[in-house]
Scaffold this motif. Structure first.
Motif, short mmCIF file in Angstrom:
data_model
loop_
_atom_site.label_atom_id
_atom_site.label_comp_id
_atom_site.label_asym_id
_atom_site.label_seq_id
_atom_site.Cartn_x
_atom_site.Cartn_y
_atom_site.Cartn_z
N MET A 63 34.81 29.19 43.23
CA MET A 63 34.82 29.52 41.87
C MET A 63 36.37 29.31 41.24
O MET A 63 36.15 28.62 40.22
N ASP A 64 37.25 29.25 42.08
CA ASP A 64 38.53 28.92 41.64
C ASP A 64 38.55 27.54 41.41
O ASP A 64 39.60 27.04 40.39
N SER A 65 38.06 26.69 42.06
CA SER A 65 38.46 25.14 41.91
C SER A 65 37.55 24.66 40.89
O SER A 65 37.58 23.42 40.37
N LEU A 66 36.44 25.48 40.15
CA LEU A 66 35.58 24.68 39.05
C LEU A 66 36.56 24.57 37.91
O LEU A 66 37.40 25.44 37.64
N PRO A 67 36.59 23.36 37.52
CA PRO A 67 37.39 22.97 36.14
C PRO A 67 36.95 24.05 34.96
O PRO A 67 35.89 24.41 34.94
N THR A 68 37.94 24.28 34.49
CA THR A 68 37.92 24.86 32.87
C THR A 68 36.67 24.41 32.27
O THR A 68 36.36 23.30 31.95
#
Length: 257
Positions: A63-68
């Motif tokens: 989830m943290d790695s998902l782009p904005t």
């Protein structure tokens, strides 16, 4: 295109979605079937995983790695509902909808252990059959260990699934934990995070692990945007009713993305 993130239940791994993943992909969507810590091919051992947060770490990292700006459709099965709740609280802006598939669904009012405690009350002692239940005896962060036995898998989880799927589970299931002791200490999930995300519950009507009345109790306790049903699904609908499950997921994706 929708990005589905599929989260397995205790003792299982990303492998349990093997029928669902290709169907969703053939409909043009992206699918990540994650292995939580000490699950599937994740190299950690259950004795090294002390808390719900530790267990959820692979999902947190994803989830943290998902782009904005990218949003996913989260699907959590069984204990996976707790993993969903944790990342919903952390990343509400990255989730279009969270789907609780006959899954633990906590609320924002009670202790997170509230729904698990209720399920433990309702499960009869003879449910576990040949399952091995123990504690890892960690003096600082003790936890329960669950190793499903073949009779329990056959009688209570996979009773409507094929013999091949049962054999797969017998070969690939790993020791797991409900992390009950840790969940007892976790503060309630927030209305601003967890409570702000769209939730849908899929009821599996022939589930012998989380029986229909318990699933309905959770929905009444914490109402959702939509309730869907799969008629002849056991506790493993991705095995026993994959086509019906995919139909539900595609319907949800169309509505909330």
């Amino acid at each position: 295109m929708v990005h589905f993130v599929l989260v397995h239940g205790v003792g299982h791994g990303g492998w349990c979605w093997y029928k669902v993943k290709p169907q969703l992909e053939s409909a043009g969507h992206r699918v990540t079937a994650i292995d939580l810590a000490a699950s599937g091919v994740n190299m950690a051992k259950i004795h090294e995983v002390h808390t719900l947060s530790d267990y959820t770490q692979p999902l947190i990292e994803l989830m943290d790695s998902l782009p904005t700006g990218e949003k996913v459709t989260l699907v959590g099965h069984s204990l996976g509902g707790y993993n969903l709740a944790l990342v919903m609280d952390m990343f509400p802006q990255k989730i279009s909808v969270a789907v609780f598939l006959t899954a633990h669904m906590p609320d924002c009012t009670h202790s997170p252990s509230y729904v698990m405690d209720e399920l433990i009350e309702r499960i009869p002692a003879d449910f576990w059959l040949d399952t091995q239940l123990s504690s890892d005896l960690d003096p600082e962060k003790p936890k329960n260990i669950v190793v499903f036995g073949p009779k329990c898998l056959f009688s209570n989880l996979y009773q409507l699934s094929s013999s091949q799927d049962l054999a797969l589970a017998e070969l690939l299931a790993r020791p797991g934990s409900m992390f009950h002791e840790d969940i007892l200490k976790v503060k309630p999930f927030s209305k601003e995070g967890y409570g702000s995300v769209n939730r849908v519950f899929i009821v599996c009507k022939r589930d012998l692990t989380m029986k229909e009345d318990f699933q309905r109790w959770m929905i009444e306790n914490n109402p959702v945007k939509d309730v869907m049903e799969i008629e002849d699904a056991d506790h493993m609908p991705m095995m026993s009713k994959p086509n019906e499950l995919c139909f539900c997921l595609l319907d949800i994706a169309n509505k909330y993305n």
